[in-house]
Motif scaffolding. Structure first.
Motif, PDB file in Angstrom:
ATOM      1  N   GLN A 260       0.830  -1.272  -0.069  1.00 42.79           N
ATOM      2  CA  GLN A 260       0.108  -0.095  -0.115  1.00 42.79           C
ATOM      3  C   GLN A 260       0.982   1.280  -0.160  1.00 42.79           C
ATOM      4  OE1 GLN A 260      -2.197  -0.073   3.776  1.00 42.79           O
ATOM      5  NE2 GLN A 260      -0.932   1.585   4.494  1.00 42.79           N
ATOM      6  N   GLU A 263      -0.984   8.440   1.393  1.00 42.44           N
ATOM      7  CA  GLU A 263      -0.859   9.918   0.722  1.00 42.44           C
ATOM      8  C   GLU A 263      -1.469  10.935   1.628  1.00 42.44           C
ATOM      9  OE1 GLU A 263      -0.869  10.912  -3.908  1.00 42.44           O
ATOM     10  OE2 GLU A 263      -2.694  11.425  -2.802  1.00 42.44           O
ATOM     11  N   LYS A 288      -6.013  14.165   7.371  1.00 46.01           N
ATOM     12  CA  LYS A 288      -6.964  13.384   6.267  1.00 46.01           C
ATOM     13  C   LYS A 288      -5.618  12.496   5.507  1.00 46.01           C
ATOM     14  CE  LYS A 288     -10.480  13.338   2.487  1.00 46.01           C
ATOM     15  NZ  LYS A 288     -11.113  14.016   1.674  1.00 46.01           N
ATOM     16  N   ASN A 290      -5.303   9.348   2.272  1.00 44.71           N
ATOM     17  CA  ASN A 290      -5.676   8.242   1.365  1.00 44.71           C
ATOM     18  C   ASN A 290      -4.646   7.090   1.435  1.00 44.71           C
ATOM     19  OD1 ASN A 290      -7.851   9.912   0.047  1.00 44.71           O
ATOM     20  ND2 ASN A 290      -6.430  10.974  -0.967  1.00 44.71           N
ATOM     21  N   VAL A 292      -3.996   3.927  -0.575  1.00 41.35           N
ATOM     22  CA  VAL A 292      -3.924   3.727  -1.818  1.00 41.35           C
ATOM     23  C   VAL A 292      -3.615   2.122  -1.959  1.00 41.35           C
ATOM     24  CG1 VAL A 292      -3.266   4.268  -4.321  1.00 41.35           C
ATOM     25  CG2 VAL A 292      -3.388   6.096  -2.651  1.00 41.35           C
ATOM     26  N   ALA A 297      -7.751   4.344  -4.163  1.00 42.15           N
ATOM     27  CA  ALA A 297      -7.729   5.334  -2.881  1.00 42.15           C
ATOM     28  C   ALA A 297      -8.904   5.275  -2.117  1.00 42.15           C
ATOM     29  CB  ALA A 297      -7.345   6.630  -3.306  1.00 42.15           C
ATOM     30  N   THR A 298      -8.721   5.113  -0.784  1.00 39.67           N
ATOM     31  CA  THR A 298      -9.772   5.099   0.265  1.00 39.67           C
ATOM     32  C   THR A 298      -9.407   6.287   1.421  1.00 39.67           C
ATOM     33  OG1 THR A 298     -10.292   2.727  -0.029  1.00 39.67           O
ATOM     34  CG2 THR A 298     -10.957   3.775   2.093  1.00 39.67           C
ATOM     35  N   ALA A 299     -10.365   6.993   1.577  1.00 35.16           N
ATOM     36  CA  ALA A 299      -9.993   8.130   2.531  1.00 35.16           C
ATOM     37  C   ALA A 299     -10.311   7.856   3.942  1.00 35.16           C
ATOM     38  CB  ALA A 299     -10.895   9.239   2.250  1.00 35.16           C
ATOM     39  N   GLN A 301     -10.869   9.191   7.860  1.00 35.33           N
ATOM     40  CA  GLN A 301     -11.224  10.613   8.692  1.00 35.33           C
ATOM     41  C   GLN A 301     -10.427  10.386   9.948  1.00 35.33           C
ATOM     42  OE1 GLN A 301     -12.646  13.222   7.331  1.00 35.33           O
ATOM     43  NE2 GLN A 301     -12.920  12.039   5.541  1.00 35.33           N
TER      44      GLN A 301
END
Length: 403
Positions: A260, A263, A288, A290, A292, A297-299, A301
């Motif tokens: 992975q 970012e 925040k 990401n 990847v 990409a998955t954000a 929180q």
């Protein structure tokens, strides 16, 4: 007179099953009083650890106590996402011990004094400390000063107090592309039993846990700031902007690990990506990021954690504290399984850990300072149900976990 004496008496009365409904309500009220945490911890410890030495009679009373309050208390603690110290934490441990099975409860606060014990083979295993090596692009390996906490990378490489590590001017063309093979990289490596910090050329700070390596350029150039990590590290990333085609753009910071990339622009997060673990955990404290994987990409929180396991990514909300406490000098257990807990000890004390046959799963709650000797830590965990033997073969210490 002991101002908490009535509470001790009330808890003892409750253990014996003699409390009135009103007194039970009083105890439930105490469960949620955060400012009484220290007194309540002493009360639990006194009742469960010091009185009776966990004999059969005491065990039966504890079991009866748990059965009486189990369902009601479990509902109460389910509302608490962060499991604060005190009655809630201990009571949740007790309830789980009955409903799940082999659950241990760690009831000794890390700042309580403990006698220095000698390990069974006659020596003592000391805790880790500030230990690391710096490998430069030309192959030179520098043993970093154990009296310093970290280094700062700039035109020169210095310790955080300004003293010299390596006085070498780094000349870099600021527009050099990030894939230029002439970019100089360094690798900061901590051994088992080591931890160290580094301030990168952009001002970002990284804390390395034991048995970790971080590869980074001596000067960030191009459109991305890229580092590579194996092991565990905590990042405080500074935002950076770059002039491109007459306008300023944000320069992402990228952490590459096995399977992975993470970012970010400016944020605080922890990544655990040890080669001998079957999962990689990215825990976001603030900002925040990401995550990847294979271009997708998955954000995340704040207070979310991404777990990568066998190519699958799971996102969940967590209390971030247990995952970053190592940076503040603590072992932090929050329903931590036996093998995960022993892995932490193995890396910090440079141990080989083996398991006897039929060792049952055990879970630990609580915090212990990492500056304690191994025997002190094991003495605490022994009270939580850990059985073990320590051996020494040559230069390698071995912890054998027993049924």
């Amino acid at each position: 007179m002991d101002p908490h004496g009535d509470r001790y008496a009330l808890f003892e009365k409750y253990l014996s099953g003699a409390c009135t409904p009103k007194e039970i309500e009083t105890l439930f009220h105490h469960f949620g009083v955060a400012q009484d945490e220290a007194a309540l911890r002493r009360l639990i410890r006194s009742a469960l650890l010091e009185r009776g030495q966990a004999d059969a009679e005491l065990h039966a009373r504890v079991e009866a106590f748990t059965e009486r309050v189990g369902e009601r208390l479990w509902v109460e603690t389910a509302k608490e996402r962060r499991f604060p110290w005190g009655w809630r934490l201990v009571a949740a441990s007790l309830t789980a011990a009955i409903t799940i099975g082999a659950m241990a409860y760690l009831l000794v606060k890390s700042d309580e004094p403990a006698a220095q014990l000698v390990s069974e083979y006659g020596g003592e295993v000391l805790p880790g400390g500030n230990r690391a090596t710096l490998t430069l692009a030309d192959g030179r390996i520098i043993e970093l000063n154990t009296e310093r906490e970290g280094i700062v990378v700039g035109d020169e490489i210095t310790y955080v107090d300004g003293s010299d590590v390596l006085r070498q001017t780094i000349k870099a063309e600021k527009q050099r592309p990030e894939n230029d093979s002439n970019i100089q990289y360094a690798v900061l490596t901590t051994p088992k039993g080591g931890t160290y910090q580094v301030v990168l050329p952009d001002g970002s700070k990284v804390w390395l846990n034991a048995a970790t390596s971080l590869s980074y350029p001596l000067s960030f150039t191009g459109t991305r700031r890229i580092v590579e990590l194996e092991g565990e590290a905590y990042f405080e990333v500074r935002e950076q902007r770059s002039a491109t085609d007459g306008r300023y753009i944000n320069v992402p910071f990228v952490v590459k690990t096995r399977g992975q990339e993470v970012e970010v622009l400016g944020t605080q997060f922890n990544i655990s990506a040890y080669a001998d673990d079957n999962e990689t955990k990215t825990t976001l404290v603030e900002g925040k990021v990401n995550v990847v994987i294979a271009g997708a990409a998955t954000a995340l929180q704040p207070s979310e954690q991404a777990t990568l396991r066998s190519g699958d990514l799971e996102i969940k909300e967590v209390d971030t504290t247990p995952f970053v406490d190592w940076k503040n000098g603590l072992f932090s257990f929050n329903e931590t399984g036996l093998r995960d807990a022993m892995s932490q000890l193995s890396r910090w004390y440079d141990l080989e850990v083996t398991y006897g046959e039929a060792v049952s799963e055990t879970y630990f709650f609580g915090k212990i300072k990492r500056d304690k000797s191994l025997s002190n830590v094991l003495n605490i965990l022994r009270k939580s149900g850990l059985n073990f033997r320590i051996e020494n073969s040559g230069e390698q210490d071995r912890l054998i976990v027993l049924p």
